[in-house]
Design an enzyme around this catalytic site. Sequence first.
Site, PDB file in Angstrom:
ATOM      1  N   LYS A 234       0.842  -1.202   0.000  1.00  0.00           N
ATOM      2  CA  LYS A 234       0.000   0.000   0.000  1.00  0.00           C
ATOM      3  C   LYS A 234       0.874   1.248   0.000  1.00  0.00           C
ATOM      4  O   LYS A 234       1.808   1.361   0.791  1.00  0.00           O
ATOM      5  CB  LYS A 234      -0.908  -0.011   1.226  1.00  0.00           C
ATOM      6  CG  LYS A 234      -1.811   1.211   1.374  1.00  0.00           C
ATOM      7  CD  LYS A 234      -2.640   1.093   2.651  1.00  0.00           C
ATOM      8  CE  LYS A 234      -3.453   2.349   2.918  1.00  0.00           C
ATOM      9  NZ  LYS A 234      -4.199   2.260   4.194  1.00  0.00           N
ATOM     10  N   ASP A 239      -3.259  10.251   3.696  1.00  0.00           N
ATOM     11  CA  ASP A 239      -4.599   9.676   3.829  1.00  0.00           C
ATOM     12  C   ASP A 239      -5.431  10.508   4.796  1.00  0.00           C
ATOM     13  O   ASP A 239      -5.353  10.350   6.006  1.00  0.00           O
ATOM     14  CB  ASP A 239      -4.517   8.224   4.323  1.00  0.00           C
ATOM     15  CG  ASP A 239      -5.898   7.617   4.491  1.00  0.00           C
ATOM     16  OD1 ASP A 239      -6.855   8.145   3.876  1.00  0.00           O
ATOM     17  OD2 ASP A 239      -6.020   6.624   5.230  1.00  0.00           O
ATOM     18  N   LYS A 246     -10.905  11.660   8.670  1.00  0.00           N
ATOM     19  CA  LYS A 246     -10.338  11.217   9.936  1.00  0.00           C
ATOM     20  C   LYS A 246     -10.502  12.297  10.996  1.00  0.00           C
ATOM     21  O   LYS A 246     -10.614  13.485  10.691  1.00  0.00           O
ATOM     22  CB  LYS A 246      -8.848  10.895   9.764  1.00  0.00           C
ATOM     23  CG  LYS A 246      -8.549   9.690   8.880  1.00  0.00           C
ATOM     24  CD  LYS A 246      -7.053   9.445   8.811  1.00  0.00           C
ATOM     25  CE  LYS A 246      -6.701   8.317   7.873  1.00  0.00           C
ATOM     26  NZ  LYS A 246      -7.176   7.011   8.354  1.00  0.00           N
ATOM     27  N   ASP A 257       1.034   6.220   5.683  1.00  0.00           N
ATOM     28  CA  ASP A 257       0.151   5.160   5.201  1.00  0.00           C
ATOM     29  C   ASP A 257       0.709   4.458   3.963  1.00  0.00           C
ATOM     30  O   ASP A 257      -0.026   3.777   3.264  1.00  0.00           O
ATOM     31  CB  ASP A 257      -1.240   5.738   4.909  1.00  0.00           C
ATOM     32  CG  ASP A 257      -2.349   4.730   5.178  1.00  0.00           C
ATOM     33  OD1 ASP A 257      -2.066   3.688   5.795  1.00  0.00           O
ATOM     34  OD2 ASP A 257      -3.484   4.981   4.751  1.00  0.00           O
ATOM     35  N   ASP A 316     -12.628   5.987   3.850  1.00  0.00           N
ATOM     36  CA  ASP A 316     -11.394   5.775   4.609  1.00  0.00           C
ATOM     37  C   ASP A 316     -10.956   4.313   4.562  1.00  0.00           C
ATOM     38  O   ASP A 316      -9.971   3.938   5.189  1.00  0.00           O
ATOM     39  CB  ASP A 316     -11.566   6.232   6.063  1.00  0.00           C
ATOM     40  CG  ASP A 316     -10.235   6.444   6.764  1.00  0.00           C
ATOM     41  OD1 ASP A 316      -9.221   6.638   6.060  1.00  0.00           O
ATOM     42  OD2 ASP A 316     -10.201   6.412   8.009  1.00  0.00           O
ATOM     43  N   GLU A 318      -9.773   3.052   1.877  1.00  0.00           N
ATOM     44  CA  GLU A 318      -9.223   3.205   0.525  1.00  0.00           C
ATOM     45  C   GLU A 318      -8.088   2.245   0.231  1.00  0.00           C
ATOM     46  O   GLU A 318      -7.839   1.890  -0.933  1.00  0.00           O
ATOM     47  CB  GLU A 318      -8.740   4.657   0.343  1.00  0.00           C
ATOM     48  CG  GLU A 318      -7.330   4.977   0.835  1.00  0.00           C
ATOM     49  CD  GLU A 318      -7.120   4.790   2.328  1.00  0.00           C
ATOM     50  OE1 GLU A 318      -5.971   4.514   2.729  1.00  0.00           O
ATOM     51  OE2 GLU A 318      -8.097   4.913   3.097  1.00  0.00           O
ATOM     52  N   ARG A 320      -7.652  -0.966   0.777  1.00  0.00           N
ATOM     53  CA  ARG A 320      -8.068  -2.232   0.155  1.00  0.00           C
ATOM     54  C   ARG A 320      -8.500  -2.032  -1.295  1.00  0.00           C
ATOM     55  O   ARG A 320      -8.378  -2.952  -2.110  1.00  0.00           O
ATOM     56  CB  ARG A 320      -9.176  -2.879   0.993  1.00  0.00           C
ATOM     57  CG  ARG A 320     -10.464  -2.097   1.072  1.00  0.00           C
ATOM     58  CD  ARG A 320     -11.309  -2.467   2.279  1.00  0.00           C
ATOM     59  NE  ARG A 320     -10.713  -1.977   3.523  1.00  0.00           N
ATOM     60  CZ  ARG A 320     -11.256  -2.149   4.727  1.00  0.00           C
ATOM     61  NH1 ARG A 320     -12.414  -2.798   4.840  1.00  0.00           N
ATOM     62  NH2 ARG A 320     -10.668  -1.674   5.796  1.00  0.00           N
TER      63      ARG A 320
END
Length: 470
Positions: A234, A239, A246, A257, A316, A318, A320
């Site tokens: 990833k 993010d 968030k 991230d 959030d 995102e 996956r």
Amino acid sequence: MMNIQYEGTCQSRITFVYEDSDFPDIKQVFKGEFLSSFPQICNAGLTVYIGLGKKEELTPRKLMDAVSKGVREMKKYNQREAQVDLSPVMEKFGLQSVRCAVLGIKLGLYEYNPFRSNRREETGLYVLKGVEKTEKAEQALKKATNLADSVLYARELVNMPGNLLTPELMAENMAREAEKHGVQAEILDAKQAEALGMGAFLAVGNSSGNPPKLIVLRYLADPDSKQKTALVGKGVTVDTGGYCLKSSGSMLGIKGDMAGGAAVAGAVFALAANKVKTNVVAVIPACENRISSRSFVPGDVIRSMSAKMIEIRNTDCEGRLILSDAVTYAIRKEGATRVLDIATLTGAVVGALGFSTAGVLTNSDEWWDELSAAAKVSGEQYWRLPIFPEYEDLLKSTIADIKNLGEDYCGTITAGLFIKAFAEGLPWIHIDIAGTAWVDKPVFEHQVVGATGAGVTTLYDMLEGAGRRS
């Protein structure tokens, strides 16, 4: 510059003591409990004694931590040159002691402060004693240094502020590093990703003014083998959570991230530097998840590269999404025969396993055995989570093929199972390093505040071991 070598003399000395050993010169005042320390100054210089605990309980990771403790103690006394006496541990660990020492020194002394006006580069000379100088010993030192440098490379990336590590800048950074190691790098832009039908990746990446990049690193060093391992990491450099924004308390962590992407890049560069016989391709979907007029929102349905339609329940979630397209790319375009994905994916894994252990899902017992064996060498901790049909049912959508969020429970499991849905039945492993990639309070002595470089050593050891067996 930090030098670690076999030859040379230093006035200061790090000496290791087992708790259950006879060490008459010091045992009256120093018992040797694990990570305890005792400084002794005499005319010959400073000696720092470091406790190893009981001999039967000493592991490679504990030895690495003991070395980190030793060099930090030396630094506390303004000593940046020291002999490190490995003779007490050579009988138990052999040349693995050299690797533990090198990692312990380099990781334990690492600092990230490039933006301080008074920054000073870490320098030092550490001479490893008690090791017979042979060709194998020289190779062990060289390989350990390459591996440690790759872990530090990953730490540097994860620590980098998001404004200085956009997807494009990360791609350029990895391409430069790849060239140094003879690794083939290919960078795909948004138009190329669109032509491939990578709708899940672009749903996230198009939310930002900093365009997404798909980074592909190829190290193919075993032409006689038909096996090709894909390491999918990833690479979300910022993010915000998107429209599922968030909380303010979580915002400081949004720059890291992309630790999964850093881990797979670091592992590939270490494999190449040490000329390991294996075939591996790293695929890193690099993007930002921001709020804009082009952002995806809950309720959207997007088409993935696999042609599966995905219902968006939470923006959030995102990671996956971008990993699903990256997995499909690795299989269909790179010819991967097995797929491992690694990501800072869920907060749920922290609730379950804390900051010392990563969560794992896999459909392959054989591959889990390989990962477990590698973890025993690296010292990193992994825990396998179950896969049951009722967990997969939690991702069923009433309007699409799959949804990107399950219920309010089993969050780590359902996140991993979402990615499994795109693995096309191949051997697959998912590693969630959301708890282990970053520490505000170090868990182990070789860690420092900030990025840990989680995953690099285990991925390296897994593929190095597989290459050795083949």
